[in-house]
Design a protein around this motif. Structure first.
Motif, PDB file in Angstrom:
ATOM      1  N   LYS A 184       2.554  -4.286  -1.036  1.00  0.00           N
ATOM      2  CA  LYS A 184       2.959  -2.948  -1.047  1.00  0.00           C
ATOM      3  C   LYS A 184       3.582  -2.488  -2.604  1.00  0.00           C
ATOM      4  O   LYS A 184       3.054  -1.447  -3.043  1.00  0.00           O
ATOM      5  CB  LYS A 184       3.983  -2.463   0.062  1.00  0.00           C
ATOM      6  CG  LYS A 184       4.258  -0.884  -0.106  1.00  0.00           C
ATOM      7  CD  LYS A 184       4.887  -0.554   1.325  1.00  0.00           C
ATOM      8  CE  LYS A 184       6.013  -1.442   1.633  1.00  0.00           C
ATOM      9  NZ  LYS A 184       6.701  -1.022   2.809  1.00  0.00           N
TER      10      LYS A 184
ATOM     11  N   TYR B 277      -1.045   3.486  -3.433  1.00  0.00           N
ATOM     12  CA  TYR B 277       0.083   3.614  -2.471  1.00  0.00           C
ATOM     13  C   TYR B 277       0.200   5.023  -2.237  1.00  0.00           C
ATOM     14  O   TYR B 277       0.361   5.956  -2.858  1.00  0.00           O
ATOM     15  CB  TYR B 277       1.318   3.197  -3.525  1.00  0.00           C
ATOM     16  CG  TYR B 277       2.883   3.286  -3.070  1.00  0.00           C
ATOM     17  CD1 TYR B 277       3.224   2.461  -1.984  1.00  0.00           C
ATOM     18  CD2 TYR B 277       3.525   4.739  -3.220  1.00  0.00           C
ATOM     19  CE1 TYR B 277       4.457   2.607  -1.260  1.00  0.00           C
ATOM     20  CE2 TYR B 277       4.681   4.824  -2.466  1.00  0.00           C
ATOM     21  CZ  TYR B 277       5.029   3.863  -1.732  1.00  0.00           C
ATOM     22  OH  TYR B 277       6.372   3.960  -1.142  1.00  0.00           O
TER      23      TYR B 277
ATOM     24  N   HIS C 148      15.706   2.950   0.852  1.00  0.00           N
ATOM     25  CA  HIS C 148      16.867   2.564  -0.086  1.00  0.00           C
ATOM     26  C   HIS C 148      18.054   3.357   0.435  1.00  0.00           C
ATOM     27  O   HIS C 148      19.235   2.655   0.028  1.00  0.00           O
ATOM     28  CB  HIS C 148      16.610   3.112  -1.476  1.00  0.00           C
ATOM     29  CG  HIS C 148      15.431   2.328  -2.029  1.00  0.00           C
ATOM     30  ND1 HIS C 148      14.054   2.623  -2.069  1.00  0.00           N
ATOM     31  CD2 HIS C 148      15.362   1.097  -2.694  1.00  0.00           C
ATOM     32  CE1 HIS C 148      13.266   2.049  -2.751  1.00  0.00           C
ATOM     33  NE2 HIS C 148      14.223   0.932  -3.088  1.00  0.00           N
TER      34      HIS C 148
END
Ligand code: HEM
Length: 125
Positions: free
Chosen positions: A47, A62, A70
């Motif tokens: 990824k 992507y 996060h």
């Protein structure tokens, strides 16, 4: 001698080289290894190759949203971003010719800055 051009091979070398350093790091290793199980690492690395390929080579590999995961990491702060950037810079300086290293690092710095702001804002700081 270093290859002179940014290509998929260089993206891959940077991603693998960087996460080798990350996983061995006293500060960041436990955070990454805590969030990503051993058997998920190859998926994460693939990824991240897609992410950097999309970001710097303008492939569309992507399609994800890089920020949200996060928010789920507890206690990520300034010192973690500084360490992340230090290891990233060391990696690209080792593996890329200077103009390509600069391209990687500038982009990483910009994204790290936006993540830092978003995380602080999300916490209400
Ligand atoms: C995903 C940690 C900075 C780009 C992740 C994951 C972790 C992580 C643990 C996996 C999350 C999961 O799958 O559960 C960190 C830490 C950072 C940091 C500790 C700094 C203190 C950055 C920066 C960038 C970045 C600066 C970009 C330049 C990404 C991307 C993903 C990711 C693209 C994949 C998101 C997705 O699932 O689509 N990060 N990261 N990270 N990170 Fe970071």
């Amino acid at each position: 001698p270093l290859p002179s051009m940014l290509d998929e091979r260089m993206v891959r070398d940077v991603v693998y080289g960087f996460y080798d350093k990350i996983r061995a790091d006293d500060m960041l290793g436990p955070i990454f290894n805590g969030a990503i199980a051993d058997e998920e690492w190859s998926h994460h690395l693939a990824k991240m190759c897609d992410f950097w390929s999309a970001t710097l080579l303008r492939t569309s590999r992507y399609q994800g949203r890089p920020l949200p995961p996060h928010f789920a990491l507890p206690g990520i702060g300034e010192e973690h971003f500084r360490r992340w950037l230090t290891l990233f810079k060391a990696t690209v300086q080792q593996l890329c010719p200077p103009p390509v290293a600069a391209l990687f690092f500038e982009r990483a710095l910009r994204i790290a800055h936006s993540f830092r702001l978003a995380i602080a804002f999300n916490r209400g700081e």
